[in-house]
Design a protein around this motif. Structure first.
Motif: not given
Length: 228
Positions: A177-191
């Motif tokens: 809700g503050e700094t988590k953008v889509a590119s970061i979300a992709i990385y986290e979901q792949v991890e």
């Protein structure tokens, strides 16, 4: 649709918000720098041009690291902003905007600068002959003639900001809700091996990027047609 969860919508909303704010802040900065580059005829122009192009050459993590160091509350700038403005740039949305403005700067400045350089000198001379000021000439004569380049810079900067990873990871981290953008979300979901959700984010960005590129190439084709 099942993938339209709160987290997904929140992350995509933040991604678009970052891209929009970055483009809006970058537009006047980009125009000012383009005018400066077009008017300078000294070695200073070479240095300034090199600095503007640096985000295209540097690894994003390098730029993000130095911005993180600069914005850290233990450094003079970060401490001053926190103490006197109650404003923290590191790991905040404001920090993401500042970093994105710097990172996307060449995408705004270069097309505008090239368009200004391509304008015939007779445009300004005719306006001055009619008694118009430099400011009037720039706003009402020059800018309307480079509106395609300005729009191109806006679309390119917006699209580039949406796809940022290294810079936003370094300066913002992953705060929902503050700094988590889509590119970061992709990385986290792949991890976490959640490839289904990673695919949903990735496909959304893929479609947005494709549409943006179509718009960019259409603008370039239009500019070439106008020149010819």
């Amino acid at each position: 649709m099942s993938f339209l969860t709160h987290d997904f919508l929140q992350t995509m909303s933040l991604t678009f918000k970052l891209a929009l704010y970055t483009t809006l802040f970058l537009l006047p900065i980009g125009i000012a720098l383009a005018v400066l580059l077009d008017s300078l005829r000294s070695k200073l122009a070479i240095i300034l041009h090199a600095l503007i192009w640096m985000p295209l050459i540097l690894p994003p993590s390098v730029l993000g690291f130095y911005l993180l160091v600069l914005f850290n509350r233990h450094n003079p700038l970060g401490a001053f902003l926190l103490e006197h403005c109650s404003f923290q740039l590191a790991f905040s949305f404001g920090g993401l905007v500042v970093a994105s403005v710097i990172f996307s700067m060449p995408f705004m400045v270069n097309p505008i600068k090239n368009a200004l350089s391509a304008l015939p000198p007779s445009l300004k001379e005719a306006s001055y002959t009619l008694g118009k000021s430099r400011i009037y000439t720039f706003i009402f004569v020059l800018l309307p003639n480079i509106k395609s380049a300005i729009l191109l810079g806006c679309v390119t900067s917006f699209a580039h900001t949406i796809g940022e990873f290294g810079v936003v990871m370094m300066i913002g981290g992953s705060r929902a809700g503050e700094t988590k953008v889509a590119s970061i979300a992709i990385y986290e979901q792949v991890e976490t091996l959640n490839y289904t959700l990673a695919h949903q984010y990735a496909l959304t960005l893929f479609v947005i990027s494709f549409v943006s590129l179509v718009a960019i190439f259409a603008l370039v084709h239009r500019r070439r047609a106008q020149i010819l």
